[in-house]
Design a protein around this motif. Structure first.
Motif, PDB file in Angstrom:
ATOM      1  N   ARG A  91      57.535  30.722  53.955  1.00 17.95           N
ATOM      2  CA  ARG A  91      57.917  30.763  52.550  1.00 17.95           C
ATOM      3  C   ARG A  91      56.735  30.471  51.636  1.00 17.95           C
ATOM      4  O   ARG A  91      56.643  30.984  50.527  1.00 17.95           O
ATOM      5  CB  ARG A  91      59.034  29.750  52.316  1.00 17.95           C
ATOM      6  N   HIS A  92      55.812  29.643  52.081  1.00 19.58           N
ATOM      7  CA  HIS A  92      54.676  29.241  51.252  1.00 19.58           C
ATOM      8  C   HIS A  92      53.391  29.972  51.643  1.00 19.58           C
ATOM      9  O   HIS A  92      52.299  29.571  51.241  1.00 19.58           O
ATOM     10  CB  HIS A  92      54.462  27.732  51.335  1.00 19.58           C
ATOM     11  N   LEU A  93      53.523  31.031  52.398  1.00 13.58           N
ATOM     12  CA  LEU A  93      52.335  31.767  52.836  1.00 13.58           C
ATOM     13  C   LEU A  93      52.285  33.099  52.120  1.00 13.58           C
ATOM     14  O   LEU A  93      53.140  33.951  52.311  1.00 13.58           O
ATOM     15  CB  LEU A  93      52.373  31.990  54.356  1.00 13.58           C
ATOM     16  N   ASN A  94      51.249  33.288  51.314  1.00  7.02           N
ATOM     17  CA  ASN A  94      51.106  34.542  50.584  1.00  7.02           C
ATOM     18  C   ASN A  94      50.249  35.536  51.361  1.00  7.02           C
ATOM     19  O   ASN A  94      49.435  36.256  50.805  1.00  7.02           O
ATOM     20  CB  ASN A  94      50.509  34.304  49.197  1.00  7.02           C
ATOM     21  N   LEU A  95      50.423  35.544  52.686  1.00  5.81           N
ATOM     22  CA  LEU A  95      49.612  36.397  53.550  1.00  5.81           C
ATOM     23  C   LEU A  95      50.505  37.434  54.216  1.00  5.81           C
ATOM     24  O   LEU A  95      51.375  37.097  55.020  1.00  5.81           O
ATOM     25  CB  LEU A  95      48.901  35.543  54.607  1.00  5.81           C
ATOM     26  N   GLY A 285      65.006  38.197  30.735  1.00  2.57           N
ATOM     27  CA  GLY A 285      65.735  36.964  31.019  1.00  2.57           C
ATOM     28  C   GLY A 285      66.733  37.075  32.143  1.00  2.57           C
ATOM     29  O   GLY A 285      67.497  36.147  32.408  1.00  2.57           O
ATOM     30  N   HIS A 286      66.763  38.209  32.862  1.00  4.70           N
ATOM     31  CA  HIS A 286      67.646  38.388  34.017  1.00  4.70           C
ATOM     32  C   HIS A 286      67.025  37.769  35.269  1.00  4.70           C
ATOM     33  O   HIS A 286      65.832  37.977  35.545  1.00  4.70           O
ATOM     34  CB  HIS A 286      67.869  39.877  34.311  1.00  4.70           C
ATOM     35  N   ARG A 287      67.803  37.040  36.052  1.00  2.00           N
ATOM     36  CA  ARG A 287      67.376  36.721  37.418  1.00  2.00           C
ATOM     37  C   ARG A 287      67.462  37.986  38.250  1.00  2.00           C
ATOM     38  O   ARG A 287      68.254  38.889  37.958  1.00  2.00           O
ATOM     39  CB  ARG A 287      68.285  35.664  38.035  1.00  2.00           C
ATOM     40  N   TYR A 288      66.672  38.036  39.343  1.00  2.22           N
ATOM     41  CA  TYR A 288      66.680  39.254  40.149  1.00  2.22           C
ATOM     42  C   TYR A 288      66.502  38.996  41.638  1.00  2.22           C
ATOM     43  O   TYR A 288      66.440  39.947  42.430  1.00  2.22           O
ATOM     44  CB  TYR A 288      65.562  40.197  39.684  1.00  2.22           C
ATOM     45  N   VAL A 289      66.458  37.732  42.075  1.00  8.42           N
ATOM     46  CA  VAL A 289      66.159  37.456  43.473  1.00  8.42           C
ATOM     47  C   VAL A 289      66.636  36.050  43.832  1.00  8.42           C
ATOM     48  O   VAL A 289      66.769  35.179  42.961  1.00  8.42           O
ATOM     49  CB  VAL A 289      64.635  37.590  43.724  1.00  8.42           C
ATOM     50  N   ASN A 290      66.894  35.841  45.122  1.00  9.82           N
ATOM     51  CA  ASN A 290      67.074  34.496  45.653  1.00  9.82           C
ATOM     52  C   ASN A 290      65.695  33.841  45.698  1.00  9.82           C
ATOM     53  O   ASN A 290      64.846  34.222  46.502  1.00  9.82           O
ATOM     54  CB  ASN A 290      67.694  34.571  47.051  1.00  9.82           C
ATOM     55  N   GLU A 291      65.471  32.863  44.857  1.00 10.34           N
ATOM     56  CA  GLU A 291      64.135  32.266  44.722  1.00 10.34           C
ATOM     57  C   GLU A 291      63.664  31.525  45.967  1.00 10.34           C
ATOM     58  O   GLU A 291      62.479  31.190  46.086  1.00 10.34           O
ATOM     59  CB  GLU A 291      64.104  31.300  43.525  1.00 10.34           C
ATOM     60  N   LEU A 292      64.556  31.259  46.905  1.00 12.04           N
ATOM     61  CA  LEU A 292      64.162  30.565  48.134  1.00 12.04           C
ATOM     62  C   LEU A 292      63.792  31.533  49.253  1.00 12.04           C
ATOM     63  O   LEU A 292      63.623  31.118  50.403  1.00 12.04           O
ATOM     64  CB  LEU A 292      65.284  29.636  48.593  1.00 12.04           C
ATOM     65  N   SER A 293      63.662  32.807  48.933  1.00 12.27           N
ATOM     66  CA  SER A 293      63.219  33.792  49.924  1.00 12.27           C
ATOM     67  C   SER A 293      61.771  33.525  50.314  1.00 12.27           C
ATOM     68  O   SER A 293      61.027  32.833  49.610  1.00 12.27           O
ATOM     69  CB  SER A 293      63.330  35.211  49.348  1.00 12.27           C
ATOM     70  N   ASP A 294      61.347  34.123  51.437  1.00 12.24           N
ATOM     71  CA  ASP A 294      59.950  34.028  51.836  1.00 12.24           C
ATOM     72  C   ASP A 294      59.066  34.703  50.798  1.00 12.24           C
ATOM     73  O   ASP A 294      59.509  35.564  50.026  1.00 12.24           O
ATOM     74  CB  ASP A 294      59.724  34.688  53.201  1.00 12.24           C
ATOM     75  N   TYR A 295      57.799  34.323  50.801  1.00  4.09           N
ATOM     76  CA  TYR A 295      56.871  34.796  49.779  1.00  4.09           C
ATOM     77  C   TYR A 295      56.831  36.317  49.707  1.00  4.09           C
ATOM     78  O   TYR A 295      56.851  36.898  48.624  1.00  4.09           O
ATOM     79  CB  TYR A 295      55.463  34.248  50.073  1.00  4.09           C
ATOM     80  N   ASP A 296      56.785  36.975  50.866  1.00  3.74           N
ATOM     81  CA  ASP A 296      56.673  38.434  50.827  1.00  3.74           C
ATOM     82  C   ASP A 296      57.918  39.074  50.234  1.00  3.74           C
ATOM     83  O   ASP A 296      57.848  40.128  49.586  1.00  3.74           O
ATOM     84  CB  ASP A 296      56.363  38.999  52.218  1.00  3.74           C
ATOM     85  N   GLN A 297      59.088  38.438  50.407  1.00  8.79           N
ATOM     86  CA  GLN A 297      60.313  38.969  49.804  1.00  8.79           C
ATOM     87  C   GLN A 297      60.319  38.773  48.283  1.00  8.79           C
ATOM     88  O   GLN A 297      60.731  39.653  47.531  1.00  8.79           O
ATOM     89  CB  GLN A 297      61.537  38.307  50.430  1.00  8.79           C
TER      90      GLN A 297
END
Length: 478
Positions: A91-95, A285-297
Motif C-alpha cells: 500500500r505504501h510502495l509507489n513502485l 469534489g466527488h470521491r472516486y476510489v477506496n482510499e485504502l487501496s494499494d498505491y498502484d490502484q
C-alpha cells in the motif's frame, strides 16, 4: 581504440549531462583525460535538477560532527529493511513492478554504492556543494539523509561550472543516436546529424531512465499511461546499449508518483494521509476510489478522474496528525520534511471552517463536496455502506476546520531498470561479460534497489564517478 571514421577523437565521451554524467565527466577529467560531454537538451542537470536533492550516506563528516557512529555494514543491512518493508506493505510502495522484488536486487552493487558514498559525498562538498543534515528516516537505524542547499538546482549549477572550469568539452543540444564499434569494442558515438566522435578510453552512458519513452514503458512496465514527469529519461542509452549487445535488467521497475505544484514540486504521502482519514476527490469534489487501496490502484484510478487531478481533503484532526516528526506530509525542497503548516504557506493547501467554504476556496462545486463528506461520514459512523468499499475509517470528517491539498497529479517519475553493470560500471552482455569500452551509470544502469530517500542520488553520483574513473584509467591499457 578509436573508430577509424571518427571526425574527432577524444579520451572519454560522456553521453548525458545529468548528475551521473556530470560526476563521470568531472572524475575522468580530474584523472587527466580529455572529456567530451554531449547533452541532448539545452541545459545541464537533467532530472537531477528536478528532485528533492537528498543524499543518504554513511561515514560523512556531517555525521561525525553530529556524534553519529555508523558503518557500511549497518547501512547495507538497513537498505535491505527498506526492501522487506516494501514487500510487506504494498500500500505504501509507489513502485510498479511485474516480478518478485528480492530477485531484482544486486547485493554487490548495493555494497559498492554504500562503500563509495562518503568519499563521493566529500568530493561533492569539495567542489562547492553544500548540504545540511543528516536527518532520520526509519528504518535507517541512524540519521543518514543529507539535503543539498539551497535546493536541488545546486547540483547542476555547481557541477556544471566545475566541469567547464576543469576543461571538459561540453556540447549541449547534441543528440547521440548510436554507438560506434570496432573489433568488438565500443569506440565512439554517432550524433543525430551524422557526426562521429571517437573515444580512446570509453563511452559512458548517463542518459537517465526511460520515463519519456512510451514504447519501452509499454513493453516492460505495467503502467505506461501515466504522463512522464519530465522530458528527461528518453531511453536513448538503453536502446543504444542494447543495440551493441548489452543486457537490460529490471526493466519493469517504475516509480509512480503523485506530485503537487508547478513545476512538479513535492510528493505528498497519499497513503499516509488517507490512512489517517483523508479522502481523495476529483476537482469537483466527488470521491472516486477506496482510499485504502494499494498505491498502484490509487494511481490507476486517478487516471480516470477529470483531468487526471485529485485533491486530498481532510479535517483538523488529520492536519494535527501531520504537524511534527515522524508524521510528515512529504520531503520538501531545501529541507528534510514538510508538515501541514509548511504547505499552508503555499498556494497548494487551502482551508476553511466548513466544507462548502472549502469547496469555494479550492475551486470545487460546494454542493458536491458537502454531499461527498456527508456520505463519507455516514459510512464512517456505520449508517450506510461505503459505495467504494472502504472497509475501515479513522473517524468522520467533522472537526472545526477543513483542508484541501492539490491539485495532485499522477506521473511516471523514475524507471530503475537499465543496462546491466558490474561494480566497475562496465556494461555487461547477456552472458555477464563486460563490453569493452562501454560504461553505464545513474538511471541508465540497473543498479541495486534504491528504496528510501537519498539512495537514488547516492547511486547516480557514486556510479557516475566510478564510470568516469574507469573509462579514464582504461586509457593506459587501450
Amino acid at each position: 581504440m578509436t573508430h577509424p571514421d571518427a571526425a574527432e577523437t577524444t579520451d572519454v565521451i560522456v553521453v548525458g549531462g545529468g548528475g551521473a554524467g556530470l560526476a563521470a565527466a568531472l572524475s575522468a577529467r580530474e584523472l587527466g583525460a580529455d572529456v567530451l560531454l554531449l547533452e541532448r537538451t539545452g541545459d545541464l542537470g537533467g532530472a537531477t535538477a528536478m528532485s528533492i536533492g537528498s543524499y543518504s550516506a554513511t561515514g560523512t563528516e556531517l555525521q561525525a560532527d553530529a556524534g553519529i557512529r555508523d558503518s557500511v555494514d549497518a547501512h547495507v543491512e538497513d537498505i535491505g529493511k527498506f526492501v522487506r518493508q516494501a514487500i510487506e506493505s504494498p500500500r505504501h510502495l509507489n513502485l510498479d513492478r511485474q516480478g518478485a522484488l528480492l530477485e531484482k536486487d544486486d547485493l554487490a552493487l548495493r555494497r559498492a554504492m554504500v562503500e563509495r558514498g562518503a568519499e563521493t559525498f566529500e568530493w561533492l562538498r569539495q567542489r562547492g556543494l553544500r548540504f545540511d543534515g543528516p536527518y532520520p528516516e526509519p528504518p535507517h537505524r541512524v540519521p543518514r539523509m543529507h539535503n543539498v542547499q539551497p535546493d536541488t538546482e545546486a547540483y547542476a549549477e555547481v557541477l556544471g561550472e566545475a566541469v567547464r572550469e576543469a576543461g571538459v568539452d561540453v556540447r549541449t543540444d547534441t543528440t547521440v543516436s548510436g554507438l560506434l564499434t570496432d573489433g568488438g569494442e565500443v569506440a565512439g558515438v554517432r550524433t543525430e546529424d551524422g557526426t562521429e566522435f571517437g573515444s580512446l578510453g570509453g563511452v559512458v552512458l548517463t542518459t537517465g531512465g526511460f520515463v519519456a519513452d512510451r514504447e519501452l514503458r509499454r513493453t516492460f512496465t505495467t503502467d505506461h499511461h501515466a504522463p512522464q514527469v519530465s522530458e528527461h529519461g528518453s531511453g536513448a542509452g538503453h536502446r543504444m546499449a542494447r543495440n551493441v549487445g548489452a543486457k537490460l535488467r529490471n526493466m519493469d521497475l517504475q516509480w509512480l508518483s503523485f506530485r503537487v505544484g508547478e513545476p512538479l514540486w513535492t510528493e505528498p504521502s497519499v497513503p499516509a494521509l488517507t490512512d489517517a482519514g483523508a479522502i481523495l476527490t476529483d476537482g469537483n469534489g466527488h470521491r472516486y476510489v477506496n482510499e485504502l487501496s494499494d498505491y498502484d490502484q490509487l494511481f490507476s484510478s486517478t487516471h480516470m478522474v477529470i483531468d487526471g487531478a485529485c485533491y486530498l481533503v481532510f479535517d483538523a484532526d488529520v492536519a494535527d496528525s501531520f504537524s511534527s516528526w515522524p508524521d510528515y506530509v512529504s520531503t520538501f525542497p531545501g529541507s528534510a520534511y514538510a508538515y501541514v503548516d509548511d504547505y499552508a504557506e503555499t498556494e497548494y493547501l487551502v482551508s476553511a471552517a466548513d466544507p462548502a467554504a472549502l469547496a469555494d476556496a479550492a475551486g470545487m462545486v460546494p454542493e458536491t463536496l458537502v454531499a461527498t463528506i456527508d456520505r463519507y461520514n455516514d459510512a464512517a459512523t456505520g449508517e450506510r455502506v461505503d459505495r467504494y468499499g472502504r472497509p475501515e475509517f479513522s473517524a468522520p470528517l467533522d472537526s472545526s476546520s477543513y483542508y484541501a491539498l492539490g491539485p495532485i497529479r499522477p506521473y511516471s517519475l523514475i524507471t530503475d531498470g537499465g543496462v546491466a553493470v558490474n561494480t566497475r560500471s562496465e556494461a555487461l552482455d547477456a552472458e555477464g561479460s563486460s563490453i569493452d569500452g562501454l560504461y553505464a551509470a545513474g538511471d541508465t544502469a540497473a543498479g541495486p534497489l534504491r528504496l528510501g530517500h537519498g539512495h537514488h542520488h547516492l547511486w547516480l553520483f557514486t556510479s557516475g564517478r566510478t564510470a568516469g574513473r574507469e573509462a579514464a584509467e582504461r586509457l593506459d591499457g587501450a
